[in-house]
Design a protein around this motif. Structure first.
Motif, short mmCIF file in Angstrom:
data_model
loop_
_atom_site.label_atom_id
_atom_site.label_comp_id
_atom_site.label_asym_id
_atom_site.label_seq_id
_atom_site.Cartn_x
_atom_site.Cartn_y
_atom_site.Cartn_z
N UNK A 1 28.13 12.31 82.30
CA UNK A 1 27.41 11.03 82.36
C UNK A 1 28.06 10.01 83.29
N UNK A 2 29.26 10.31 83.77
CA UNK A 2 30.03 9.30 84.50
C UNK A 2 29.25 8.71 85.67
N UNK A 3 28.74 9.59 86.57
CA UNK A 3 28.12 9.10 87.80
C UNK A 3 26.93 8.19 87.49
N UNK A 4 26.04 8.64 86.61
CA UNK A 4 24.85 7.82 86.33
C UNK A 4 25.23 6.49 85.67
N UNK A 5 26.25 6.50 84.83
CA UNK A 5 26.65 5.25 84.17
C UNK A 5 27.35 4.31 85.15
N UNK A 6 28.10 4.90 86.10
CA UNK A 6 28.67 4.05 87.15
C UNK A 6 27.55 3.37 87.92
N UNK A 7 26.54 4.13 88.28
CA UNK A 7 25.41 3.59 89.05
C UNK A 7 24.69 2.49 88.26
N UNK A 8 24.42 2.77 86.98
CA UNK A 8 23.72 1.77 86.15
C UNK A 8 24.55 0.49 86.02
N UNK A 9 25.85 0.67 85.80
CA UNK A 9 26.73 -0.50 85.63
C UNK A 9 26.80 -1.31 86.92
N UNK A 10 26.94 -0.61 88.05
CA UNK A 10 27.02 -1.31 89.33
C UNK A 10 25.74 -2.09 89.59
N UNK A 11 24.61 -1.46 89.31
CA UNK A 11 23.33 -2.14 89.51
C UNK A 11 23.21 -3.38 88.61
N UNK B 1 30.39 16.50 94.95
CA UNK B 1 30.84 15.44 95.87
C UNK B 1 29.70 14.54 96.34
N UNK B 2 28.51 15.10 96.49
CA UNK B 2 27.40 14.27 96.95
C UNK B 2 27.05 13.21 95.90
N UNK B 3 27.08 13.63 94.66
CA UNK B 3 26.80 12.68 93.57
C UNK B 3 27.89 11.60 93.53
N UNK C 1 39.06 9.15 93.44
CA UNK C 1 38.30 10.08 92.60
C UNK C 1 37.64 11.16 93.44
N UNK C 2 37.06 10.77 94.55
CA UNK C 2 36.40 11.73 95.43
C UNK C 2 37.40 12.73 96.01
N UNK C 3 38.52 12.21 96.51
CA UNK C 3 39.50 13.08 97.17
C UNK C 3 40.04 14.16 96.24
N UNK C 4 40.37 13.78 95.02
CA UNK C 4 40.91 14.76 94.08
C UNK C 4 39.88 15.85 93.81
#
Lengths: 331, 331, 331, 331
Positions: C75-85, C100-102, C308-311
């Motif tokens: 759920x991390x990616x979608x929740x990051x997106x929702x929170x940022x928005x 990586x694309x996500x 996060x991406x690099x790791x």
């Protein structure tokens, strides 16, 4: 929701602030008032506390269940007596007093009013030393033969302080005397104390020694040895060994990290933690948690007034032994 | 009285002198002749030895039972062959040769003449590493998962030396490859070697690396990792860990003393011993004692020609892996 | 009085409770809402918190300044997106996503809305590892040659868990990959990963390995080696060494006490702390304090989305390397 | 070629054999005769030595340059006297005698005949303790404050032995008394000894204690503390710390290997070496090498007769202190 225990704190110096901050993080505790004649208003405000310069505001507050006495030693006995008369449970920093009769009077008032009294021998709550105590009690080391304590301060106090401290044995070694009783589960029978002024001549002029070796014979037959110094330039040196018929358990110094630097000059690991606030951080928290538990759960304190009295009696015997250059019985 | 074993020593350099001094202290051994083209006459005299610049004086001496070959690596194979043909038992420093075919030829001559051959992988006789081997063999650590070796020299050799050394994997890591075989009791299946020139650019110009990580897959399924450096400024770094399903046993660096200096800068213990002569002093003695025992007791050598061949094959695979940047099978 | 930062916490599992308890002790923070589909009402009540099973209650709450995302990884990616928005600052447990694309999409949304994002690589805040990083950065160890990491779990997860974890490199080693970047201050160029199924055959059936050695070449020329095991029966084994031209600094395992028991069976000191909650207790607190400081002080997060991406990219390269049995470049 | 020093060895027990084997490995020494009333003929033969049951064969042999006295303590003084009268240099195991007058007489004869006398306080030649002595002498630890010695045997001797030993202070602690003098470079002024019978009641019946703590005041102002036990079940416990104004240097126990076993039960390292032959192997060799050097180089012995006398005087003071339960001056 659980009823909170309502506390008054007496003394807002270094130890006062430390204990208060620990108490403020406990969900079942409310620190209602903090008393100190020289109270630091900014600090009080930052913690959203009510401060007072008059300690009687605490004793007369019917709402307050228990007091935490962290004032200078000379006030301990009278504040214990006042708190007990006001029906409040008491946590009090060591020592209760330097005069055994005054201690006995305070303990008698405490007993009379049926309040709980815990003495601040915080080292009993140190995880390392608890491991040693357990090793003696569970007979992991078999019969106890020897207790060895190295207890050295990082830097000497001002000679001015030394003058009113009761001397090294009542000011510094008293913690080690309590530790011997705690670890052995035995009373001390006889003390021989040797001392020297090697660190600071002014300490000598103030009538005290700054380096000492104390040998103790315990009622259970075991022996103990304590060495003290007012100055270990490398930090706060706090090591204890319990040795018996099945082996030895030793607590080494605690350090900030577990890193080692391997260099052409050798393998260098961290020096001991700086001083008591760093070294005994966990035990300060644990002792005050234990006190709250003692009051909330209505159980006997694990370090009581008698422990305070006994350590002082050993300290007085050590002082006399140093004066007479002879072993002295602990009455 | 027991008949003494009569020896010829070939090579009187650093290792030659070390082994000779060890041999001179053994009651059942007589070092009859020592050969070296640049023989140090004073040293020979101080030991009351007979020196020669002609190694054939040893091969042709019917009285000599066994030879100790401590000459430069390039002479090992031919001297093994000459000694075997002369019917003498052989102790030879590693490596037998850099060329596997030459090694195979030497081993074949040894076999044909029925003499004993022990290779100088002295680290197998180190008490610390023997403890690790025992922990694997007795399954104290359960199933073996990993072997980790840190093996670092205190200072890089001259680039000139590097040129003729066969490269880091055949010169330095070869000991670690043997250690993996010794500790695991398994052959190596595949090697992946990575390297870098970080210590001395001249080593790079000489076609070698000075820093390396080698990963090995063993036939028994376990994995191993070796790191090497030509320069650990703090001394000779020789640490090994064997890790398995029931725990881990690790050999830490040895030191001159067990003293610790507690100072304001930290707690300082001794750095690792300087170099191989200090670190492996005991194992050099033990391996030569084992050789004498092997000959006297007519038993199989514990480190034989095949061990010499196998370590070289792993080294060659590592060299190829570094060149190809790919894992390489050990044939 | 200072305005408090108002937070929403997403996820009330083990890590969720840990972080929440840490946040509740901070004077400048108010945890307004905690969301979890399976929320533990007793626990929420004991902390006097407002719980919800609907995470949107947090995103839509205008009062909430920042969210702490501690939900399952998927759920991390979608929740990051929702929170940022929703214009909220974000602390998110690792990994952002396995794809990586996500991750790139999420980071792009974060950037677009100008909110802060800190990734939960808590080990960067561990005092021991910070000491190592400092030793590299200040050149106490000179030029960096090698980083060596031993990172072993006390017990394997269920094979079921392994199936959805992304494999050992994205689930477990990802922390070590971040550590290599943190300690070296360099990006990773190439990875070679070797693995074996030695602990639990079911992990093999789930398509993963349970034992691994990963070799990394860094852009700055240094090398790194990581070993992982899903089972170290003696506890949570977390050791790191940084080695360079002037020496080595190593972080040993942390233990509960510093006591040693000297017995006929040897000198026994504490085994490593049990698992990550015990071992990284201090770093979990420090990372969340750093996040609060980042938001309150309006500074850049010390561990950001790119970390996060690099790791994750290194983890994917390792995965591919294992499949191909070849070194793989990190793009 | 250098003339060899011709020696006679008196006593072929455990220590006699140890020293003889060490001497046999020295190139500049010839052990001509070894005397022991119960001589082990097989051992003598295996070493190609000449044995005798009559010690006078040594004293009357004009060729013998020096004698090594390793007989039972009760013979030391008379054999020193006989050797001195025969003009032979003398190495003698501690103690010279239990009676100070007898010691003084022996030293007087030695002086009169101008021969060299070295006493076997081998621990002065231990590399660890030499490091401590150096740290005091070079003022690495600044002004000396404290010396702390833990000196514990692995198992109690038979009570029968205890009876003739002169008691724990003259038999066991005498080494520690010498160590205090060696490390401090100071004489001892006053001793306070406490003891208990905790290990073996038969030792108590034999009139001795088996556990002791001795406190010493040194002429240079420093203090020292020694603890002894006749039984440390984990091995031979030999630890010393010197503590001063600039830090502390401590010698920890020596062990067979430097391996550590990390297990679910803890991290287990080697226990202390078994007993004095293992622990002081290097110092036994070094002291006898020093003696040979003393004679060959015609220099003063580093541990002389006065050192033997002084340690005995401290031992006698300790014995009296235990009896009187009072501090006793060392005259």
């Amino acid at each position: 929701m659980m009823k909170k225990l309502i506390l008054g704190v007496i003394g807002a110096g270094r130890i006062g602030k430390l204990h208060t901050d620990n108490l403020l993080r406990m969900p079942n505790v409310h620190v209602k008032t903090i008393a100190d004649p020289y109270i630091d208003k900014n600090w009080v405000e930052s913690r959203q506390l009510t401060g007072t310069t008059n300690v009687d505001d605490i004793f007369s507050d019917k709402e307050i269940d228990a007091v935490i006495i962290l004032s200078p030693s000379t006030y301990h006995a009278e504040q214990i007596i006042a708190a007990a008369k006001a029906g409040k449970h008491i946590f009090c920093e060591k020592p209760i007093a330097l005069d055994p009769d005054l201690i006995r009077e305070a303990l008698s008032v405490v007993k009379q009013h049926g309040v709980k009294l815990q003495i601040g021998f915080n080292r009993r709550f140190d995880p390392d030393f608890m491991r040693l105590q357990e090793a003696v009690q569970t007979r992991k080391i078999g019969d106890l033969y020897l207790i060895k304590i190295a207890s050295r301060d990082p830097a000497p106090p001002p000679a001015e302080y030394v003058k009113d401290s009761g001397g090294i044995f009542l000011d510094m070694t008293i913690h080690d005397f309590d530790m011997v009783r705690f670890l052995s589960g035995s009373e001390v029978e006889e003390v021989f104390a040797t001392g020297a002024v090697l660190v600071d001549p002014d300490i000598g002029k103030a009538g005290d020694v700054d380096t000492a070796i104390v040998t103790l014979k315990l009622k259970n037959g075991a022996l103990a040895s304590i060495d003290n110094s007012r100055q270990a330039v490398y930090g706060y040196d706090q090591r204890i060994e319990v040795f018996g018929s099945k082996g030895s358990v030793a607590a080494l110094n605690n350090t900030e990290t577990r890193t080692i630097y391997t260099s052409p000059d050798g393998v260098i690991s961290d020096r001991p933690l700086d001083f008591f606030l760093e070294r005994y951080q966990r035990s300060y928290l644990a002792e005050i948690e234990a006190f709250i538990q003692t009051v909330v759960g209505d159980i006997d304190p694990s370090v009581d007034g008698n422990d305070g009295l006994s350590a002082t009696l050993i300290g007085l015997a050590a002082k006399k032994s140093l004066e007479l250059n002879q072993p002295v019985a602990v009455n």
